[in-house]
Structure formats: C-alpha cells, structure tokens
Design a protein around this motif. Structure first.
Motif, short mmCIF file in Angstrom:
data_model
loop_
_atom_site.label_atom_id
_atom_site.label_comp_id
_atom_site.label_asym_id
_atom_site.label_seq_id
_atom_site.Cartn_x
_atom_site.Cartn_y
_atom_site.Cartn_z
N CYS A 46 0.85 -1.20 0.00
CA CYS A 46 0.00 0.00 0.00
C CYS A 46 0.89 1.25 0.00
N HIS A 47 0.30 2.38 -0.35
CA HIS A 47 1.09 3.62 -0.47
C HIS A 47 1.77 4.05 0.83
N THR A 48 1.18 3.73 1.96
CA THR A 48 1.79 4.17 3.22
C THR A 48 3.14 3.47 3.46
N LEU A 201 -8.55 6.87 -9.37
CA LEU A 201 -9.16 5.55 -9.53
C LEU A 201 -8.15 4.44 -9.28
N GLY A 202 -7.41 4.56 -8.18
CA GLY A 202 -6.61 3.45 -7.67
C GLY A 202 -7.50 2.57 -6.81
N ALA A 203 -6.91 1.72 -6.02
CA ALA A 203 -7.69 0.80 -5.18
C ALA A 203 -8.67 1.57 -4.29
N VAL A 204 -8.21 2.67 -3.72
CA VAL A 204 -9.07 3.41 -2.80
C VAL A 204 -10.27 4.00 -3.54
N GLY A 205 -10.00 4.68 -4.66
CA GLY A 205 -11.09 5.28 -5.45
C GLY A 205 -12.07 4.23 -5.98
N VAL A 223 -12.84 10.58 -11.83
CA VAL A 223 -11.95 11.66 -12.29
C VAL A 223 -10.52 11.18 -12.16
N ASP A 224 -9.81 11.05 -13.29
CA ASP A 224 -8.42 10.58 -13.23
C ASP A 224 -7.66 11.12 -14.43
N ILE A 225 -6.39 11.44 -14.23
CA ILE A 225 -5.56 11.92 -15.34
C ILE A 225 -5.02 10.75 -16.17
N GLU A 268 -11.83 12.51 -2.44
CA GLU A 268 -10.46 12.69 -2.91
C GLU A 268 -9.64 11.48 -2.51
N CYS A 269 -9.16 10.73 -3.49
CA CYS A 269 -8.43 9.48 -3.24
C CYS A 269 -7.06 9.53 -3.90
N ILE A 270 -6.41 10.67 -3.81
CA ILE A 270 -5.09 10.85 -4.42
C ILE A 270 -4.05 11.27 -3.37
N GLY A 271 -4.44 12.21 -2.52
CA GLY A 271 -3.49 12.74 -1.55
C GLY A 271 -2.82 14.01 -2.04
N GLY A 294 -7.30 10.55 0.59
CA GLY A 294 -5.88 10.50 0.24
C GLY A 294 -5.04 11.18 1.32
N VAL A 295 -3.84 10.66 1.52
CA VAL A 295 -2.95 11.22 2.54
C VAL A 295 -1.96 12.15 1.85
N ALA A 296 -2.02 13.43 2.18
CA ALA A 296 -1.11 14.41 1.56
C ALA A 296 0.25 14.34 2.24
N ILE A 369 -2.86 -2.03 -9.49
CA ILE A 369 -3.86 -1.52 -8.55
C ILE A 369 -3.49 -2.09 -7.19
N ARG A 370 -3.44 -3.39 -7.09
CA ARG A 370 -2.88 -4.01 -5.90
C ARG A 370 -2.03 -5.22 -6.28
N SER A 371 -0.89 -5.36 -5.64
CA SER A 371 -0.07 -6.57 -5.72
C SER A 371 -0.28 -7.34 -4.43
N1 APR Z 1 -5.96 14.30 -10.89
C1 APR Z 1 -6.66 13.16 -11.10
N2 APR Z 1 -6.18 11.91 -10.86
C2 APR Z 1 -4.93 11.81 -10.41
C3 APR Z 1 -4.12 12.95 -10.16
C4 APR Z 1 -4.68 14.24 -10.43
N3 APR Z 1 -4.00 15.35 -10.22
N4 APR Z 1 -2.92 12.52 -9.69
C5 APR Z 1 -2.99 11.17 -9.64
N5 APR Z 1 -4.19 10.73 -10.07
C6 APR Z 1 -4.67 9.36 -10.15
C7 APR Z 1 -3.66 8.34 -10.67
O1 APR Z 1 -3.66 8.30 -12.09
C8 APR Z 1 -4.17 7.03 -10.05
O2 APR Z 1 -5.07 6.36 -10.89
O3 APR Z 1 -4.96 8.91 -8.84
C9 APR Z 1 -4.90 7.47 -8.78
C10 APR Z 1 -4.22 7.05 -7.47
O4 APR Z 1 -4.24 5.68 -7.39
P1 APR Z 1 -3.12 4.82 -6.65
O5 APR Z 1 -1.80 5.47 -6.85
O6 APR Z 1 -3.29 3.41 -7.08
O7 APR Z 1 -3.48 5.03 -5.09
P2 APR Z 1 -4.45 4.25 -4.08
O8 APR Z 1 -3.82 2.98 -3.63
O9 APR Z 1 -5.83 4.18 -4.59
O10 APR Z 1 -4.39 5.28 -2.84
C11 APR Z 1 -4.84 6.59 -3.04
O11 APR Z 1 -4.92 7.14 -0.74
O12 APR Z 1 -3.78 5.60 0.54
C12 APR Z 1 -3.95 6.95 0.27
O13 APR Z 1 -2.54 8.79 0.17
C13 APR Z 1 -2.67 7.47 -0.25
O14 APR Z 1 -2.13 8.50 -2.33
C14 APR Z 1 -2.80 7.41 -1.75
C15 APR Z 1 -4.32 7.50 -1.96
#
Ligand code: APR
Ligand code: ZN
Ligand code: ZN
Length: 375
Positions: A46-48, A201-205, A223-225, A268-271, A294-296, A369-371
């Motif tokens: 996980c990201h942490t 749209l990672g695992a959290v989203g 919403v994802d880039i 917000e699931c990016i941090g 998301g954790v900034a 997404i997840r390993s």
């Molecule tokens: N705008 C839109 N989408 C974005 C942006 C942005 N500026 N920056 C990154 N993303 C997207 C990425 O393309 C990716 O699909 O956010 C998604 C993040 O997904 P993961 O990196 O897989 O993270 P995830 O495991 O879902 O965790 C999300 O939550 O655990 C906390 O702070 C931790 O950053 C982590 C967040």
C-alpha cells in the motif's frame, strides 16, 4: 512446537529511507501479555509503506518491517488473550479497537487511541520490539509489520475472520478497500439517487465507487488523469469519466456544468491538496459533502475560500473508512464471501515476498492496482 520460543524466519527489512527492502533472517520473540504472534500468509502493498520508506513520514523509524495489508494464522498468544487462539484465521489492524477508550466509546469515530503512542514509535504497547536482525532491534510498523513470515501484534489489533475466507483476497480489507468502501458508506453516508464524483481511480477510489454503488447512487463520475483506469472502474460502479487533462478550465467548473450545479458527494483518493480543493468546490451549493481520503505529504495544507463552506458545502475526512476495526472487518470478510463486495478485481499482480521491491515499484509507476504477495 514454537510456543514460548523465539522464531527465526524471513522478513523484508527496511534498513533506511529510500533503500530497497532486504530479505533477511530475523528473530521474532514470543508474544507477551495481550499480544498475538501471527504466521502471515499473504500481504498486499500500500502507499503508506512506500511513503514511510521514502523518508517523508515524520513517524518513520528504521530499521523496520513495513506492511499493513495482511492476513494469516495465529501461531501463539500471550497471557490474557481471549479474543483469538492458535489456528484462528486473522487480520492485523492498524487501527485497533480496545472498546474502552473515549474514541471506542463514541459512535462517531473509529480512532481508538489506546496504543497510539507506542504504535507511532514503532513499538509494542510495553515500549519494546519483538523483532531483531543481526543482533539489532528492528521496529514494528503501524502495529502490523506484515512483510514478515511471523509478526507480533497487540490483541486489540487483531480481528478473527471466517476460516473459509481466502487469505490472499481478504488481506485487501486490511487497508485500501475498507477505507474507500467505508468512506462512502460510513463517512459520507451516500444516499440512494445521489450524484458522486471520485478523484483518483486506484484501489481506494475504486472501493469508493463500489460503496457509492452499494448505496444506490445514480451517477458515479470517475476523475483521473490516467484514462486507462476508466475501463476497470466501470466494473466497480463508475457510470462516467472525466480526464482533467482534456479540459482547459478547472475541473470543478466542468463538473458543476455537467451536474446542474455540482455533486452531492465527492471523494479525494489521491493525496493531492489541489485535487482536495477541486473536490470540495465541485460540491453542490447548500448540501454537497466532500470527503478527503488521500494522505497528503507532511506539511501540506488545504485551502479554499470560506464562502464555499458558508454556502453549505461540507469538508470531511476519514481514516480506515470510519470502520470500528474489530467489529467491522470480520463482517466485511463475510460480505466478500457472500459476493456482496468485490476483491478479486483489485488484484492486478501476484508474487512472493521476495519480490516486494518490484511490487513497490509497480505501485509507484501506477502499473498495479494491488499486488498481493505470498509470504
Ligand atoms: N488528478 C486526477 N487523478 C490523479 C491525479 C490528479 N491530479 N494525480 C494522480 N491521479 C490518479 C492516478 O492516475 C491514479 O489512478 O490517482 C490514482 C491514485 O491511485 P493509486 O496510486 O493506485 O493510489 P491508491 O492505492 O488508490 O491510494 C490513493 O490514498 O492511501 C492513500 O494517500 C494514499 O495516495 C494514496 C491515496
Ligand atoms: Zn479504544
Ligand atoms: Zn494502507
């Protein structure tokens, strides 16, 4: 028989910030009173874990054993442990549930504070570590340390789960999936027919999308880039997508336009503090609720004009999806067994603990997404 004895086993040790984890032989001391020694079977990454390894985590201490999305089997228990026994299938929990503290007694929060201080220092509640490597003390991490064949955790940090549950899947409920799913259901309390937007749209989203769908949301906008995430996100309930890179104007303006004034719920699931602001400002005037998940990075701050709040938008946050951990995780495991929630589709990569550095790399580059790793 290993009960009461030190166990020598394999673990991935983080010797210092920014260094690759090293697979080492370590010693794991027997559990003391109110502690549980677990044979970890599977762990996800996980990201942490990555954040602490990067050296940016102000609480990060080295050497340590990272990992907090794991599942395994109880090997032995210390004196006074009544909630689990050897042979039980369990998951370590980075937010414990003591049932006695002010936080546990409040229905409004899941932030048990009982062992917060020692856990933050990488130690067991008595202020010592159960891990040594090459004669050196090794710190615990988030009260879990799942990147090890054996770990020791506090008894209030363990949930017994259904024996029938595949541990290589339910380990995901140790962090990311529960966090996103609970953010929608417990924190935002999404209502039937409401409109939702999810940043990242990672695992959290994706887990947030699953929660919004379960709550009966009518529109779930991802919403994802990275547009390559959109296909899989449909599986989890997203009904439409917006890539901010394809627009000149701020993404909140785009969303307000296509939703007749804004969203009922945003997540917000990016941090990223910029996307946190966008998510708040994309909320509908009068009632829109934005939840930060998301954790900034440490030291980052969020901002918006106070007018956004005066006119009825609400800013919220959540940790572990608001779930009271020991009460809820076994129920989430059962929901998976009843096919009420998806876990399998989060897993894009599987390997072994030996491959942990590669798993961290795949997460970093956004390929996974997840390993899930066999320990
Ligand atoms: N705008 C839109 N989408 C974005 C942006 C942005 N500026 N920056 C990154 N993303 C997207 C990425 O393309 C990716 O699909 O956010 C998604 C993040 O997904 P993961 O990196 O897989 O993270 P995830 O495991 O879902 O965790 C999300 O939550 O655990 C906390 O702070 C931790 O950053 C982590 C967040
Ligand atoms: Zn408590
Ligand atoms: Zn996590």
């Amino acid at each position: 028989d290993t009960v009461g004895k030190t166990i020598t086993c394999k673990a991935a040790v983080a010797w210092g910030p920014k260094q690759e984890l090293k697979i080492e032989e370590i010693e794991v001391a027997p559990p003391k009173a109110h502690e549980v020694r677990i044979k970890i079977e599977f762990t996800a990454v996980c990201h942490t874990d990555d954040y602490t390894l990067s050296g940016q985590d102000p609480e990060g201490v080295f050497p340590s054993i990272l990992g907090h999305e794991g599942a395994g089997v109880v090997e032995s228990v210390g004196e006074g442990v009544t909630n689990v026994k050897p042979g039980d299938h369990v998951m370590p929990l980075y937010i414990p549930q003591c049932g006695e503290c002010k936080f546990c007694k409040s229905p409004k929060t899941n932030l048990c504070s009982k062992i917060r201080e020692s856990q933050g220092k990488g130690l067991m509640p008595d202020g010592t570590s159960r891990f040594t490597c090459k004669g050196q003390q090794v710190f615990h991490f988030m009260g879990c340390s799942t990147f090890s064949e054996y770990t020791v955790v506090a008894d209030i940090s363990v949930a017994k789960v259904n024996d029938k549950a595949p541990l290589d899947k339910v380990c995901l409920l140790g962090c990311g999936v529960s966090t996103g799913y609970g953010a929608a259901l417990n924190t935002a309390k999404v209502e039937p027919g409401s409109t939702c937007a999810i940043w990242g749209l990672g695992a959290v989203g994706l887990a947030v999308a699953m929660g919004c769908k379960a709550a009966g949301a009518s529109r779930i906008i991802g919403v994802d880039i990275n547009s390559s995430k959109f296909d899989i996100a449909r599986k989890f309930g997203c009904t439409e997508f917006v890539n901010p890179k394809e627009y000149e104007k701020p993404i909140q303006d785009v969303l307000i336009e296509i939703t007749d004034g804004g969203l009922d719920y945003t997540f917000e699931c990016i941090g990223n503090v910029q996307t946190m602001r966008a998510a708040l400002e994309a909320c509908h005037k009068g009632w829109g609720v934005s939840t930060v998940i998301g954790v900034a990075g440490s030291g980052q701050e969020i901002s918006t004009r106070p007018f956004q709040l005066v006119t009825g938008r609400v800013w919220k946050g959540t940790a572990f999806g608001g779930w009271k951990s020991r009460d809820s995780v076994p129920k989430l495991v059962d929901q998976y067994l009843e096919n009420k929630l998806i876990l399998d589709d989060f897993i894009t990569h599987t390997s072994t603990l030996n491959d942990v550095n590669n798993a961290l790399h795949l997460m970093h580059t956004g390929e996974s997404i997840r390993s899930v790793l066999k320990v």
